[in-house]
Scaffold this active site. Sequence first.
Site, mmCIF file in Angstrom:
data_model
loop_
_atom_site.group_PDB
_atom_site.id
_atom_site.type_symbol
_atom_site.label_atom_id
_atom_site.label_comp_id
_atom_site.label_asym_id
_atom_site.label_seq_id
_atom_site.Cartn_x
_atom_site.Cartn_y
_atom_site.Cartn_z
ATOM 1 N N LYS A 163 8.362 16.586 -8.225
ATOM 2 C CA LYS A 163 9.551 17.430 -8.134
ATOM 3 C C LYS A 163 9.335 18.516 -7.086
ATOM 4 O O LYS A 163 8.254 19.076 -6.966
ATOM 5 C CB LYS A 163 9.851 18.060 -9.492
ATOM 6 C CG LYS A 163 10.260 17.046 -10.552
ATOM 7 C CD LYS A 163 10.591 17.733 -11.858
ATOM 8 C CE LYS A 163 11.078 16.741 -12.897
ATOM 9 N NZ LYS A 163 11.404 17.385 -14.190
ATOM 10 N N HIS A 195 2.730 18.693 -14.293
ATOM 11 C CA HIS A 195 3.521 19.693 -15.006
ATOM 12 C C HIS A 195 3.277 21.076 -14.406
ATOM 13 O O HIS A 195 2.117 21.478 -14.214
ATOM 14 C CB HIS A 195 3.144 19.725 -16.490
ATOM 15 C CG HIS A 195 3.643 18.559 -17.267
ATOM 16 N ND1 HIS A 195 3.071 18.121 -18.439
ATOM 17 C CD2 HIS A 195 4.692 17.713 -17.042
ATOM 18 C CE1 HIS A 195 3.719 17.072 -18.896
ATOM 19 N NE2 HIS A 195 4.706 16.810 -18.076
ATOM 20 N N ARG A 223 5.243 7.358 -19.686
ATOM 21 C CA ARG A 223 4.627 8.623 -19.254
ATOM 22 C C ARG A 223 4.195 9.432 -20.476
ATOM 23 O O ARG A 223 3.106 10.013 -20.503
ATOM 24 C CB ARG A 223 5.626 9.388 -18.393
ATOM 25 C CG ARG A 223 5.136 10.744 -17.873
ATOM 26 C CD ARG A 223 6.150 11.264 -16.865
ATOM 27 N NE ARG A 223 6.059 12.681 -16.632
ATOM 28 C CZ ARG A 223 5.232 13.257 -15.763
ATOM 29 N NH1 ARG A 223 4.413 12.512 -15.060
ATOM 30 N NH2 ARG A 223 5.237 14.565 -15.597
ATOM 31 N N TYR A 232 2.389 17.240 -26.163
ATOM 32 C CA TYR A 232 1.586 16.115 -26.641
ATOM 33 C C TYR A 232 0.652 16.546 -27.766
ATOM 34 O O TYR A 232 0.292 15.751 -28.620
ATOM 35 C CB TYR A 232 0.786 15.516 -25.477
ATOM 36 C CG TYR A 232 1.686 15.034 -24.370
ATOM 37 C CD1 TYR A 232 2.578 13.987 -24.590
ATOM 38 C CD2 TYR A 232 1.685 15.646 -23.129
ATOM 39 C CE1 TYR A 232 3.429 13.561 -23.585
ATOM 40 C CE2 TYR A 232 2.531 15.220 -22.119
ATOM 41 C CZ TYR A 232 3.397 14.182 -22.356
ATOM 42 O OH TYR A 232 4.246 13.763 -21.362
ATOM 43 N N ARG A 234 6.255 9.636 -12.897
ATOM 44 C CA ARG A 234 7.675 9.556 -13.228
ATOM 45 C C ARG A 234 8.307 8.346 -12.537
ATOM 46 O O ARG A 234 7.781 7.835 -11.545
ATOM 47 C CB ARG A 234 8.401 10.828 -12.781
ATOM 48 C CG ARG A 234 7.878 12.109 -13.400
ATOM 49 C CD ARG A 234 8.609 13.319 -12.819
ATOM 50 N NE ARG A 234 8.187 14.576 -13.418
ATOM 51 C CZ ARG A 234 7.212 15.350 -12.957
ATOM 52 N NH1 ARG A 234 6.556 14.980 -11.841
ATOM 53 N NH2 ARG A 234 6.890 16.481 -13.547
ATOM 54 N N HIS A 294 10.132 6.763 -18.946
ATOM 55 C CA HIS A 294 9.519 8.033 -19.340
ATOM 56 C C HIS A 294 8.720 7.885 -20.629
ATOM 57 O O HIS A 294 7.810 8.675 -20.893
ATOM 58 C CB HIS A 294 10.591 9.110 -19.492
ATOM 59 C CG HIS A 294 10.112 10.476 -19.101
ATOM 60 N ND1 HIS A 294 9.854 10.835 -17.799
ATOM 61 C CD2 HIS A 294 9.811 11.566 -19.853
ATOM 62 C CE1 HIS A 294 9.442 12.088 -17.754
ATOM 63 N NE2 HIS A 294 9.394 12.554 -18.988
#
Length: 332
Positions: A202, A303, A280, A312, A178, A277
């Site tokens: 995150k 994730h 990514r 995806y 990210r 992004h």
Amino acid sequence: MNPTSAAAATGIPGRHGPDKNGSPEPSAPEILRLVAQYMAVLKVERASSEHTVRAYQRELHSFANFLARRCGEGAVPSQIEHPVIREYLGTLYEKNLSKPSVARALAAIRSWFGWLARTGHIEQNPARLVSTPKLPKHLPRVPGAEQLNQAFNDVDAETAWPERDRVIMELLYGCGIRNAELVGLNLNDIQWGNECLLVRGKGRKERYVPLGDAAAMAVRAYLPQRAQKLLDAKRISEALLLNVRLRGDGRLTTRSVGRIVKHVALSHGLAADVHPHTLRHAFGTHMLEEGADLRAIQEILGHARLSTTQRYTHLTSSQVTAVYDRTHPRAK
């Protein structure tokens, strides 16, 4: 904490903050106090990104003003039931806000009430009874691998720092990290012996991401210039990516990365909406197209849920459908 200090702690205007017409906005002191506490939780305990904190702060400020008008300045969370939240969302629709914007507002409100319930301020979360607006599924447009390879092979020499900018592009696409993770990288996060990067995602979750050959070559070409710039300025910085003028602690910002990526994209004929992004997304999509395991992609991208990575799968399925519709005689 008094209402004024609660507002100051979050950057939220209190009783005397003017609305868009110049009139003082009403405030609910207890609501503001609890919003201030929740903002501190997001920043310190959950280590939420600055973007998330600003967004939640803005949404909860707007909701607090609504509650002060709707329920009076003595409003407290325990008296707020789900019809009031639905009524607030209705006011957002009346302002012609889009469904995604309303959904973001509800997410902030739901998260705040969830924290209030967990900490004993209320018995249960009333926002759980409010349905999230159904959103259209928009799959991100992803540049082809060949397009990106051409862009990376010829990073514009007119950029402020071509060697650094090549590193930016290579790490975003080659490692799938990210934007915030990219600018948060420190020099010692490069694990040369293991050919990987230590990435802080995150919630301060750490993961190791493979460092490909092309990305490693770009980093090695950039590091001597980085060292010379710091030496000339008699500065020290642990940041991997530096801004040109070494402002602040020298670390490059996410906003600057966004501008650099857009410049490189436009100069190579890529879509105008390409942003960090996008690279990514391209990483995940191209890995899946080449047969990578979905769980492995999930691990690299960081994730928390496999369902996020499965986007995806939908993207590549849509591409297969488009090829079929365009080429098969029975599809016409």
